[in-house]
Design an enzyme around this catalytic site. Structure first.
Site, PDB file in Angstrom:
ATOM      1  N   ASP A  14     -67.324  14.198   0.889  1.00  0.00           N
ATOM      2  CA  ASP A  14     -66.446  14.509  -0.239  1.00  0.00           C
ATOM      3  C   ASP A  14     -66.884  15.776  -0.973  1.00  0.00           C
ATOM      4  OD1 ASP A  14     -65.432  12.055   0.510  1.00  0.00           O
ATOM      5  OD2 ASP A  14     -65.032  11.419  -1.544  1.00  0.00           O
ATOM      6  N   ARG A  94     -75.274   8.103 -15.461  1.00  0.00           N
ATOM      7  CA  ARG A  94     -74.211   9.120 -15.447  1.00  0.00           C
ATOM      8  C   ARG A  94     -74.304  10.137 -16.585  1.00  0.00           C
ATOM      9  NH1 ARG A  94     -74.303   8.190 -10.413  1.00  0.00           N
ATOM     10  NH2 ARG A  94     -72.607   6.960  -9.533  1.00  0.00           N
ATOM     11  N   ASP A 123     -66.930   5.972 -13.244  1.00  0.00           N
ATOM     12  CA  ASP A 123     -67.797   7.152 -13.297  1.00  0.00           C
ATOM     13  C   ASP A 123     -67.081   8.384 -13.827  1.00  0.00           C
ATOM     14  OD1 ASP A 123     -70.109   5.926 -12.534  1.00  0.00           O
ATOM     15  OD2 ASP A 123     -69.886   6.373 -10.400  1.00  0.00           O
ATOM     16  N   SER A 179     -69.348  -0.101   0.214  1.00  0.00           N
ATOM     17  CA  SER A 179     -69.948   1.169  -0.211  1.00  0.00           C
ATOM     18  C   SER A 179     -71.106   0.866  -1.150  1.00  0.00           C
ATOM     19  CB  SER A 179     -68.911   2.056  -0.905  1.00  0.00           C
ATOM     20  OG  SER A 179     -68.468   1.453  -2.099  1.00  0.00           O
TER      21      SER A 179
END
Length: 403
Positions: A14, A94, A123, A179
């Site tokens: 990505d 984050r 996120d 994932s």
């Protein structure tokens, strides 16, 4: 003259595609890999990949100590858990990622910040809300929320074809049935087969930090943890920095099957999602911290803190780390934690954490008062007047409105 952009870069498919796409759009892109303890086979290969694609610079920034010391431990001191269960391992990291990326942006003179978070998850909120608080003028570029990008890359096959056209190396991998996202605090698992509520997460997840409690040794492992004003400072008498404490307890808790949860949570964007999490070290620290608090914290102060803890968990989970409310709550708890010093002995056994002893120079526990044996320190007769006063409104109500 091209505009400058910083990109949160992992080296995966990505972010490699996003790097190329940003360059196609005319940006000078500076890649930032924020090292939170995620597994990485070859950092140099990741660097060369970004440089070969055409990145203007590639930075690797290790923040594991800062993450544990300045982000995870203050939330530990709050005993904050999202929806009573989740220790916020991803959420806590984050805002720190955004902080470091914006530091690079300032250094290189970038006016834009890009990331690869999807438009469905939490996120994107955490990255953007932190960035806007730290740099209100930054331009956020979020490809997965842009029709233009999604039309160009509707699936992995189009992304792989783009990489082949641009000579971007794509590593073939066997898709896992879920994932995962990892840092030194925890690993999270979601999506794929875990979206089926009938699937047992412990049966399909290949855990990276812990083993299943059923597979843990049939023997207790003892550990002593020391705190100073709510901050863990030593294990078994050895003083360690914040990251070393988390790392050591990840290993100890992990081999004893501690710290695995399976939950359905409410995302900030509104949907429910299922996550399986492992956080062995932080789970041990939460229990140890609570045991020292039980000795040292005033009752009313602890109860107030506990009522506010869900607020703190929500602020972290939603992404409001850099907010006035969070600043005030952190300052409040720093004062509240001052007496929380001492040592607790624990036994770890097949997913369980068993208290084996606790001691503190600030202990408010007085055996002479608490004992059921004869004592002059507490006169039971005093309870008669105490309860007559407490019961007065109920006696009045009972006469007027009989139940």
């Amino acid at each position: 003259m091209s505009k400058k952009c910083v990109l949160a870069y992992s080296g995966g498919l990505d972010t490699s595609v996003i790097l190329g796409w940003l360059m196609d759009k005319g940006y000078e892109v500076h890649c930032v890999y924020v090292d939170l303890g995620q597994p990485c086979e070859d950092r140099e290969a990741i660097r060369k990949k970004a440089e070969n694609i055409g990145a203007a610079s590639v930075r690797f920034i290790d923040v594991q100590e800062e993450l544990c010391r300045d982000y995870a431990f203050p939330i530990l001191q709050w005993q904050a858990k999202y929806e009573g269960v989740y220790l916020l391992g991803t959420s806590i990291a984050r805002p720190l990622i955004s902080k470091k990326i914006l530091e690079v942006a300032q250094e290189v003179g970038a006016t834009a910040y890009a990331h690869g978070a999807t438009g469905k998850g939490n996120d994107q909120c955490r990255f953007q809300l932190a960035a806007e608080a730290l740099n209100p003028h930054i331009e956020m570029i979020t490809p997965w929320r842009m029709d233009e990008f999604r039309q160009l890359f509707p699936g992995r096959s189009e992304m792989i074809a783009y990489c082949q056209k641009k000579n971007i190396p794509v590593k073939a991998s066997i898709a896992k049935p879920y994932s995962s996202d990892e840092n030194c605090l925890h690993i999270s698992y979601e999506a794929g087969k875990l979206e089926d509520m009938e699937v047992n997460g412990l049966d399909i997840v290949d855990f990276g930090m812990a083993i299943r409690p059923q597979d843990a040794p049939d023997k207790e492992e003892k550990v002593d943890i020391s705190f100073e004003s709510g901050v863990p400072v030593a294990i078994n008498g050895q003083r360690l920095n914040a990251y070393e404490i988390v790392k050591t307890l990840n290993e100890m808790g992990g081999r004893n099957g501690v710290g695995i949860i399976d939950m359905v949570e409410n995302r900030f964007v509104g949907m429910k999602s299922r996550g399986v999490y492992e956080a062995p070290g932080m789970t041990v620290l939460y229990d140890a911290h609570r045991y020292i608090e039980q000795l040292t914290m005033d009752r009313d102060l602890m109860h107030l803190r506990d009522r506010l803890a869900p607020e703190v968990a929500e602020l972290v989970y939603y992404g409001f780390w850099f907010s006035a409310k969070m600043d005030a709550l952190l300052a409040f708890n720093k004062e509240a934690q001052k007496p929380v010093s001492g040592e607790v002995s624990l036994k770890l056994y097949k997913g369980n954490i068993i208290v084996d002893g606790r001691r503190s120079p600030n202990s408010l526990y007085d055996e002479g008062i608490a004992t059921m044996e004869g004592s002059n320190a507490y006169n039971q007769n005093d309870a008669t007047g105490f309860l007559r006063i407490q019961g007065l409104p109920y006696r009045v109500q009972g006469k007027i409105r009989p139940r």
